[in-house]
Scaffold this active site. Sequence first.
Site, PDB file in Angstrom:
ATOM      1  N   ASP A  61       0.834  -1.198   0.000  1.00 22.84           N
ATOM      2  CA  ASP A  61       0.000   0.000   0.000  1.00 22.84           C
ATOM      3  C   ASP A  61       0.867   1.246   0.000  1.00 22.84           C
ATOM      4  O   ASP A  61       2.036   1.220   0.413  1.00 22.84           O
ATOM      5  CB  ASP A  61      -0.960   0.000   1.191  1.00 22.84           C
ATOM      6  CG  ASP A  61      -0.237   0.029   2.538  1.00 22.84           C
ATOM      7  OD1 ASP A  61       0.740  -0.730   2.694  1.00 22.84           O
ATOM      8  OD2 ASP A  61      -0.660   0.803   3.421  1.00 22.84           O
ATOM      9  N   GLU A 125       0.258  -0.774   5.969  1.00 21.09           N
ATOM     10  CA  GLU A 125       1.333  -0.120   6.716  1.00 21.09           C
ATOM     11  C   GLU A 125       1.155   1.387   6.743  1.00 21.09           C
ATOM     12  O   GLU A 125       1.418   2.029   7.760  1.00 21.09           O
ATOM     13  CB  GLU A 125       2.687  -0.469   6.089  1.00 21.09           C
ATOM     14  CG  GLU A 125       3.878  -0.227   7.002  1.00 21.09           C
ATOM     15  CD  GLU A 125       4.425   1.200   6.948  1.00 21.09           C
ATOM     16  OE1 GLU A 125       5.222   1.564   7.829  1.00 21.09           O
ATOM     17  OE2 GLU A 125       4.054   1.959   6.029  1.00 21.09           O
TER      18      GLU A 125
END
Length: 371
Positions: A61, A125
Amino acid sequence: MTPADEGAMDTLQRVLTGLGFICRRMAFEGPGGQGRDARIENLYARRGTASPNLCFAGHTDVVPTGEVAAWSFGPFEADVRDGILFGRGAVDMKGGIAAWVAAVSQVLAEGEVAGSLSFLITGDEEGPALHGTKRVVETLMAEGEVIDACVVGEPSSQMQLGDTIKIGRRGSLNTWITVHGKQGHVAYPDRAANPAPVLVRLMAALDAHVLDEGYEAFQPSNLEITTLDIGNTATNVIPAEARARLNIRFNPAQTGDGLIDWLNREAGRVQAETGLRIELDHMCSGEAFLTPVGPFVTAVQDAVEATTGVRPEASTTGGTSDARFIRAICPVLEFGLVGQTMHQIDERVPVAELVALTAAYHRIIETVQAA
């Protein structure tokens, strides 16, 4: 962008399956950012059953692009111009994942490794980090999975590739404070209870407190007041509530629970002295950790120096990363690209740096597996 996956995990799983990894998708759901529920895609992949199991951890991500029109090239087009790769995640940290996959491919082309190789990849994250690496690590530990050491591919290098690895991080605690008073007219303070002076009194005491003088390889813990908010637009009204928020970045001399106990005690003292109710909400997003310099850290330093010509400094600076969760299952450190453009418009990395990182990762795998 967190929490959307857009096929990133499918792409990685397809490549790793082709390299002989047994891939396991772990999707977790629950509260996400801004009060919305989120479904987070995660991947744990392992090749081999023997020890040592060397793991690589990272995230697919990325943060939002910002103003797309401000980019020189499309933020998701992966344009290469004059030897430089442009794109969101090029540095933080799809570039690091790609380099480790390439290194594994090269290592396996030369023969089998003595132990096992694994990947722990999350899609959470850059977001709340509630349903990503934290949940995967908890699941693996409950199942008895053994990981002997882990390299997180965060962009740890400061000015040139290989100048820094991160062997620890400070913990982070956020606290929301609300002082409850009684609204009233400023001309009749005896009919009201002003929460503002009480909040100021508490925040001054917290700000003046010295948490510690530092810890081995760490700077002193610091408390920062990030908001003071009453939101009173009237000039003749004593407010009903006063709010504040603080963040503490703490070294291993402290714990999240210990700091929470101290904050609660201080608030309780001021509450008893003033008679106004003080409410605290806490969120500890990660404990401090330190991977001592030993065989694992030295092996990585040796490998990086052998390929880049630079011996990395073992550092504990910076914010938080998913290493704070991985430290519960094994020794962990961070080594990756130069982070100068991460999270910026025109995030970019020289292709030559990706090639050099791949060579360093190749040597790390060989060195750690042989240790």
